[in-house]
Enzyme design. Structure first.
Site, PDB file in Angstrom:
ATOM      1  N   GLN B 129       0.856  -1.189   0.000  1.00 41.24           N
ATOM      2  CA  GLN B 129       0.000   0.000   0.000  1.00 41.24           C
ATOM      3  C   GLN B 129       0.888   1.234   0.000  1.00 41.24           C
ATOM      4  OE1 GLN B 129      -1.998  -1.281   3.745  1.00 41.24           O
ATOM      5  NE2 GLN B 129      -3.808  -0.449   2.765  1.00 41.24           N
ATOM      6  N   GLY B 130       0.724   2.083  -1.006  1.00 36.03           N
ATOM      7  CA  GLY B 130       1.489   3.331  -1.045  1.00 36.03           C
ATOM      8  C   GLY B 130       0.624   4.459  -0.521  1.00 36.03           C
ATOM      9  N   SER B 132       1.486   6.602   2.975  1.00 33.20           N
ATOM     10  CA  SER B 132       2.255   7.667   3.646  1.00 33.20           C
ATOM     11  C   SER B 132       3.358   8.217   2.760  1.00 33.20           C
ATOM     12  CB  SER B 132       2.885   7.119   4.925  1.00 33.20           C
ATOM     13  OG  SER B 132       1.897   6.703   5.826  1.00 33.20           O
ATOM     14  N   SER B 169       5.082  -1.075   3.510  1.00 31.10           N
ATOM     15  CA  SER B 169       5.463  -2.406   3.993  1.00 31.10           C
ATOM     16  C   SER B 169       5.635  -3.381   2.838  1.00 31.10           C
ATOM     17  CB  SER B 169       4.397  -2.947   4.941  1.00 31.10           C
ATOM     18  OG  SER B 169       4.362  -2.183   6.125  1.00 31.10           O
ATOM     19  N   GLU B 252      -9.150  -3.811   8.641  1.00 36.01           N
ATOM     20  CA  GLU B 252      -7.950  -3.816   9.474  1.00 36.01           C
ATOM     21  C   GLU B 252      -8.345  -3.999  10.925  1.00 36.01           C
ATOM     22  OE1 GLU B 252      -6.221  -0.203  10.498  1.00 36.01           O
ATOM     23  OE2 GLU B 252      -4.175  -0.940  10.463  1.00 36.01           O
ATOM     24  N   GLU B 371      -2.404   8.665  19.507  1.00 33.69           N
ATOM     25  CA  GLU B 371      -2.896  10.037  19.697  1.00 33.69           C
ATOM     26  C   GLU B 371      -4.075  10.315  18.753  1.00 33.69           C
ATOM     27  OE1 GLU B 371       0.382   9.285  19.625  1.00 33.69           O
ATOM     28  OE2 GLU B 371       0.657   9.701  21.766  1.00 33.69           O
TER      29      GLU B 371
END
Lengths: 321, 388
Positions: B129-130, B132, B169, B252, B371
């Site tokens: 997965q591209g 970030s 990843s 997920e 967060e």
């Protein structure tokens, strides 16, 4: 299993009735009128969930715990029958039998001082004995402690054993499990209210030109509290679906950890106002502190669970899809 | 193998699968001593998928249109958990299927999904997965990797992509990539994003693995220089890529988490198998067990809500916080109970615990930081209003 809509309605009625009741006797009476004993017999899981959650959310004290434990021992619950609970932060049977005398030290609800008779479970080797002790042989002193309104008593009992009911310790384990589930539900209810109070304060209290709910530090404290409460409720669901010693112990331990985190985080958000007796928060803090120790607190239970895992050299998953 | 198709009850599937796995132990076992290098782990995982695909197990819970045998998605979850509990496949890597395949099924042209999803399931391919970028972490809507149409956006036959991705990843092992690009104006944020399904051997793609602090090179930078992609590789709509990204979350938060939980139970058990019999160890282990149980209880409820058709939104942020903190507790328990194994032990067992302990420090960072989860819980579940 109750229909969800009916359940929600009953939950609301019980909560409303307890809110309206003033004092322990009135709370006991309200539960009785709502059919508490009948429901405990017919649908024990739902009865305990609904009644004890409501006791927790409204910070009401009652003597319903006696009924839960008595029923779990396989005996007939009645307002006139109290049961001797284990000492604070323990879960072993509170009594001992020496020759023909039963001696016991434990805790009682407010019923300890009022009931006609008290059931005292004594360990006898690998078995247990339930001795019925008349009021005259029960010395019940109210505990002031952190939460006088909870109605707890330190109870000593001593009586000649003529007839007793013998059972193996499994029945006592089941009684402890039932007691743990009930108290865990009550703690969950109290935690929900603490969170509600803290949230309400956060959105109303304005400082630096905005509600303090706008500050991330405050938001994160409350978020962590919600995570803890939802996790606890999930363990209660499991304890309900699969009622046994292990699932009850896990729910009770989770209740203790949750109560500590929720109380601390909510207290922090409530700041000054939450520190006064003008604000209701302190009652929930104190109630959960007292409740945590019944049938063992999170610390003792965790050690006990760890020892069981080490003995078995296995970690059971317990929950399947 | 006996099966009764779509109506197969989870418990029966579980039992049959366990029997099959027991019977094929030798065949499935990794050909190396644990932990193995990442190359070895990847080869093992693809080999296991291939065996399971041929035997049918990988196909349950997936639609027939993509080579599946139908049945509840919980069957997939059950399979992943079984493999994790036996250390046959790393759950983080294995469960990537759970976030990748549904994207193609839901957003690709049916013919494309039918062609490629079986290749993913059978272990013939791996995908990445591209998402970030160096300047885009928690704030995914700020992504910048640009896709320009050759002509008008609605009729172009190809698009040209330029940019850089990071934390991708397994990019270096991947044949394809679900790539998020900027197709709107620079300020369009989530409204101007398009997802593409890109072949990793397309000219212009360079992969540079990154070394994590545990020595593994599990993720990579991916550089895209004038990469030409056919328009029929768009997933969903032009400028509709945000929906594609958001659609991944429920998968997920359910299946991947359940598999990870199975793995954490196995890890705690490995501690229990060799721990000293003292009160300190009992306390540490007991507390970890309590925390794992609450996590598992919550995750089970989530799996069932999803299977019953509920839309899982912000509530899964609670699951994310629970799984991340429980993972860290589990590895901290291992470190404390197995004194010195993580810090000082040079044997394979030390390497294995050390690698995984260090990785667990990222549990509160990847997949949405803790967060961000707390922010979501505060805004959407507690209704605390706008933050400053």
């Amino acid at each position: 299993m109750m229909d969800p809509a009916d359940r929600a309605l009953l939950q609301a009625s019980v909560r409303d009735a307890l809110e309206a009741a003033d004092g322990l006797a009135a709370v006991d009476a309200a539960l009785s009128e709502l059919g508490w004993l009948e429901m405990l017999q017919a649908e024990p899981g739902d009865a305990v969930d609904i009644a004890f959650t409501a006791l927790g959310t409204t910070n009401s004290a009652a003597t319903a715990l006696d009924d839960v434990v008595v029923a779990a021992l396989g005996m007939k619950p009645s307002p006139d029958v109290a049961v001797l609970l284990p000492q604070f932060r323990t879960w072993t049977p509170p009594g001992r039998i020496d020759t023909d005398r039963c001696r016991a030290l434990g805790l009682g609800t407010a019923r300890a001082a009022l009931a006609r008779e008290m059931i005292v479970v004594c360990s006898v080797g690998l078995d247990a004995s339930a001795v019925t002790v008349p009021r005259a042989s029960v010395d019940a002193r109210p505990v002031r402690g952190i939460d006088p309104d909870a109605g707890f008593h330190i109870v000593r009992a001593e009586h000649h054993v003529a007839v007793d009911t013998r059972f193996d310790l499994t029945a006592w384990d089941m009684a402890v499990a039932a007691g743990r589930r009930a108290v865990a539900y009550q703690i969950a209810g109290a935690c929900r209210t603490m969170l509600l109070l803290a949230r309400a304060h956060a959105v109303e209290r304005v400082q630096f030109g905005r509600p303090i709910a706008a500050f991330q530090a405050v938001r994160h404290r409350l978020a962590d509290a919600l995570v803890a409460v939802e996790a606890l409720e999930a363990t209660l669901g499991v304890a309900d679906d699969d009622p046994n010693s292990l699932t009850a112990a896990l729910a009770k331990a989770t209740a203790g950890r949750t109560a500590r985190l929720v109380a601390a985080n909510c207290q922090q958000v409530l700041a000054g106002i939450g520190f006064t007796t003008d604000h209701p928060f302190h009652r929930f803090l104190k109630r959960t502190m007292a409740l945590e120790g019944l049938f063992g607190s999170a610390d003792e239970i965790a050690i006990d669970l760890g020892q069981r895992l080490l003995t078995a050299r296995r970690v059971p998953t317990l929950i399947d899809l | 193998m006996e099966h009764s198709g779509p109506g197969w009850a989870i418990a029966d599937f579980h039992d049959e699968l366990q029997t099959w796995l027991d019977g094929h132990r030798a065949e499935l076992a990794p050909p190396y001593d644990p932990p193995g290098t990442l190359d070895e782990q990847m080869a093992q995982m693809q080999r296991v998928k291939s065996l399971l695909f041929d035997a049918g197990w990988m196909r349950f819970g997936w639609p027939e249109s993509v080579g599946g045998l139908g049945g509840s998605p919980m069957l997939r979850t059950e399979l992943g958990a079984a493999l994790a509990a036996r250390d046959l496949a790393d759950p983080g890597l294995f469960s990537l299927i759970e976030v990748l395949a549904p994207t193609l099924i839901d957003f690709a042209r049916p013919a494309l999904a039918a062609e490629v999803v079986p290749r993913l399931l059978s272990g013939a391919e791996m995908w990445c997965q591209g998402f970030s970028e160096p300047g885009t972490g928690s704030d995914l809507a700020s992504l910048d990797c640009r896709a320009l149409p050759d002509g008008d956006a609605s009729t172009a036959a190809t698009w040209v992509i330029n940019g850089q991705k990071v934390w991708t990843s397994l990019a270096q092992y991947s044949d394809r990539c679900v790539l998020l690009t900027r197709t709107g104006s620079a300020e369009s944020r989530h409204r101007g994003i398009t997802a593409f399904f890109v072949d990793m051997d397309t000219p212009g793609i360079t992969v540079a693995p990154i070394e994590m602090l545990n020595g593994m090179r599990e993720f990579a930078e991916v550089f895209l220089d004038d990469v030409v992609v056919p328009a029929d590789r768009i997933l969903g709509e032009v400028d509709g890529g945000w929906a594609v990204a958001m659609s991944i979350l429920p998968y997920e938060r359910s299946s991947c988490f359940w598999q990870r939980i199975a793995y954490l139970y196995r890890r705690l058990e490995q501690v229990v198998e060799v721990a000293p019999d003292d009160e300190r160890s009992a306390e540490i282990i007991g507390n970890a067990f309590v925390q794992l149980h609450a996590l598992r209880a919550r995750s089970r409820a989530t799996q069932h809500r999803l299977a019953d058709g509920a839309t899982l939104g912000a509530a899964t942020s609670i699951d994310k916080v629970l799984v991340a903190t429980a993972e860290q507790t589990t590895y901290e328990a291992a470190r404390q109970v197995l004194r010195g194994v993580v810090e000082m032990d040079d044997r394979a067992v030390g390497d294995a615990w050390r690698t995984e302990y260090l990785y667990s420090r990222a549990a509160t960072i990847y997949g949405g930081t803790i967060e961000v989860q707390r922010n979501i819980i505060a805004r959407r579940l507690l209704d605390l209003g706008a933050d400053e």
